[in-house]
Design an enzyme around this catalytic site. Structure first.
Site, PDB file in Angstrom:
ATOM      1  N   GLU A   1      -2.844   7.378  -4.790  1.00  0.00           N
ATOM      2  CA  GLU A   1      -2.770   6.143  -4.005  1.00  0.00           C
ATOM      3  C   GLU A   1      -2.704   4.901  -4.879  1.00  0.00           C
ATOM      4  O   GLU A   1      -3.369   4.823  -5.911  1.00  0.00           O
ATOM      5  CB  GLU A   1      -4.026   6.074  -3.115  1.00  0.00           C
ATOM      6  CG  GLU A   1      -4.080   4.841  -2.234  1.00  0.00           C
ATOM      7  CD  GLU A   1      -5.316   4.836  -1.341  1.00  0.00           C
ATOM      8  OE1 GLU A   1      -5.396   5.678  -0.441  1.00  0.00           O
ATOM      9  OE2 GLU A   1      -6.199   4.007  -1.574  1.00  0.00           O
TER      10      GLU A   1
ATOM     11  N   TYR B   1       0.845  -1.195   0.000  1.00  0.00           N
ATOM     12  CA  TYR B   1       0.000   0.000   0.000  1.00  0.00           C
ATOM     13  C   TYR B   1       0.879   1.244   0.000  1.00  0.00           C
ATOM     14  O   TYR B   1       1.807   1.352   0.811  1.00  0.00           O
ATOM     15  CB  TYR B   1      -0.859  -0.053   1.269  1.00  0.00           C
ATOM     16  CG  TYR B   1      -1.539   1.225   1.673  1.00  0.00           C
ATOM     17  CD1 TYR B   1      -2.785   1.553   1.162  1.00  0.00           C
ATOM     18  CD2 TYR B   1      -0.955   2.094   2.596  1.00  0.00           C
ATOM     19  CE1 TYR B   1      -3.427   2.723   1.550  1.00  0.00           C
ATOM     20  CE2 TYR B   1      -1.587   3.255   2.994  1.00  0.00           C
ATOM     21  CZ  TYR B   1      -2.823   3.561   2.465  1.00  0.00           C
ATOM     22  OH  TYR B   1      -3.452   4.706   2.846  1.00  0.00           O
TER      23      TYR B   1
END
Ligand code: GDP
Ligand code: MN
Length: 367
Positions: free
Chosen positions: A190, A102
């Protein structure tokens, strides 16, 4: 302004961040063709602006084009967090993931700096990771006035605790993500998950938000029609009168009046300065997706946009929507005589007083 995954992935492509082969599809038939073009198992991904699509059932897998077509049809019946699915991304499925990471960059408005957060615990539940094991998330601020150097990105990878053989590759992706963030004046960039496979890393999901005040200087983005829905300031609420106004103050006043007369607004929707037919159509489309809406109140004060243009827009829109849900219209302002004449000519009733319009909207839900 949030942008869709497929747009964020296009940006990633221009910044050399590896993403799976993917194509947008607006119908099940198109999905079939796209899946055939990819020629491998695919992921059928709802293109909605909210995150957490996987958990909400908005991400499905398909082994054949036929199945991609069926899954697309299935997703088109769904509403994910109040947004109807009208397009999907048909994407090559990343096979045999070894691990999921992530990486996110967000603008921390308190610190007035971009903040990078990265973790080896990627995938769907990063909020849970943040809650239960925050030590698994590396957080680093970037000094916006200094150049962000590749070694700093590698340091972040190191702190994530990835294998030493991965530091260079992960650092490189973090660095490129920051280039994308800067180049597009983003407030969010992201990748979750960044999937590790036998052949390297690939961004399976992409999410970006662009600073509203910078959108004008990114003509590439503006060309894409998908933006227009989010030009509105839209907040869904729990009442049943959809309040649409042009201008935040006018819209808020409308909401106050609805409350004053004993009902609750279902939306705050400020369509901004323009009230063209296209915008009014989109606004009505958007509020009708909320199943609680029983009455729509369009509260327009003609300013730069003239009331007669707004009236023509309403005439055309009401041909299409007039009967689904009653629409209460309040129209005054520049060229109001002409605007009101047009509405009368088409048998569309309207009010000129905001109070009366609000009372009428409230009486329609109680009747
Ligand atoms: P989100 O739920 O809105 O964040 O949507 P994602 O695109 O992240 O998809 C949800 C989850 O589906 C991911 O966390 C992955 O675990 C999985 N996923 C998505 N795309 C792929 C893919 O191409 N291959 C594999 N194996 N899993 C995927
Ligand atoms: Mn994701």
């Amino acid at each position: 302004m949030n942008i869709h995954e497929y747009m964020a992935k296009n940006i990633f492509r221009t910044c050399n961040i590896k993403v799976p082969e993917s194509y947008l599809a607006r119908s099940p038939e198109e999905a079939y063709e796209r899946a055939q073009l990819i020629g491998k198992p695919v992921v059928v991904k709802s293109q909605v602006l909210s995150g957490g699509r996987g958990k909400a059932g908005g991400i499905l897998f398909a082994d054949t084009p036929e199945e991609a077509k069926e899954k697309t049809a299935e997703l088109f019946t769904k509403t994910i967090k109040e947004e109807k699915v009208t397009k999907v991304l048909i994407e090559e499925k990343v096979e045999d993931p070894i691990s999921e990471y992530y990486i996110t960059i967000i603008l921390d408005r308190d610190a007035k700096k971009p903040l990078i957060m990265a973790s080896t615990a990627g995938g769907m539940d990063i909020e849970q990771v943040a809650k239960e094991s925050p030590e698994k998330i590396v957080k680093k601020y970037i000094e916006p006035l200094e150049e962000f150097m590749p070694y700093q990105a590698r340091n972040i990878a190191f702190e994530m605790g990835v294998d030493t053989t991965e530091i260079s590759a992960i650092g490189n992706i973090i660095w490129k993500l920051y280039q994308a963030y800067q180049e597009y004046d983003a407030t969010v960039a992201e990748i979750n998950p960044l999937i590790k496979t036998k052949t390297g890393f690939i961004a399976a999901d992409a999410k970006m938000a662009i600073d509203d005040d910078s959108v004008f200087r990114h003509s590439k983005l503006k060309e894409m029609d998908e933006y227009k829905n989010s030009e509105f300031a839209y907040v869904p609420l729990d009442g049943n009168i959809a309040v649409i106004g042009n201008g935040a103050g006018l819209t808020l006043t409308g909401m106050d009046l609805i409350k004053h007369y004993g009902a609750k607004p279902a939306t705050f929707l400020d369509v901004g300065g323009g009230a063209s037919e296209e915008i009014i159509t989109k606004a009505i489309d958007l509020v009708l997706r909320n199943p609680n809406v029983q009455v729509i109140w369009l509260n327009v004060l003609g300013g730069i946009t003239r009331a007669d243009d707004v009236a023509n827009a309403i005439v055309n829109v009401s041909k299409e929507y007039g009967h689904k849900v009653p629409i209460v219209i309040r129209l005054t302002g520049t060229n109001e005589e002409e605007g009101q004449r047009i509405l009368k000519e088409h048998g569309i009733s309207f009010e000129t007083s905001m109070e009366k319009a609000a009372q009428k909207a409230v009486s329609l839900i109680n009747s």
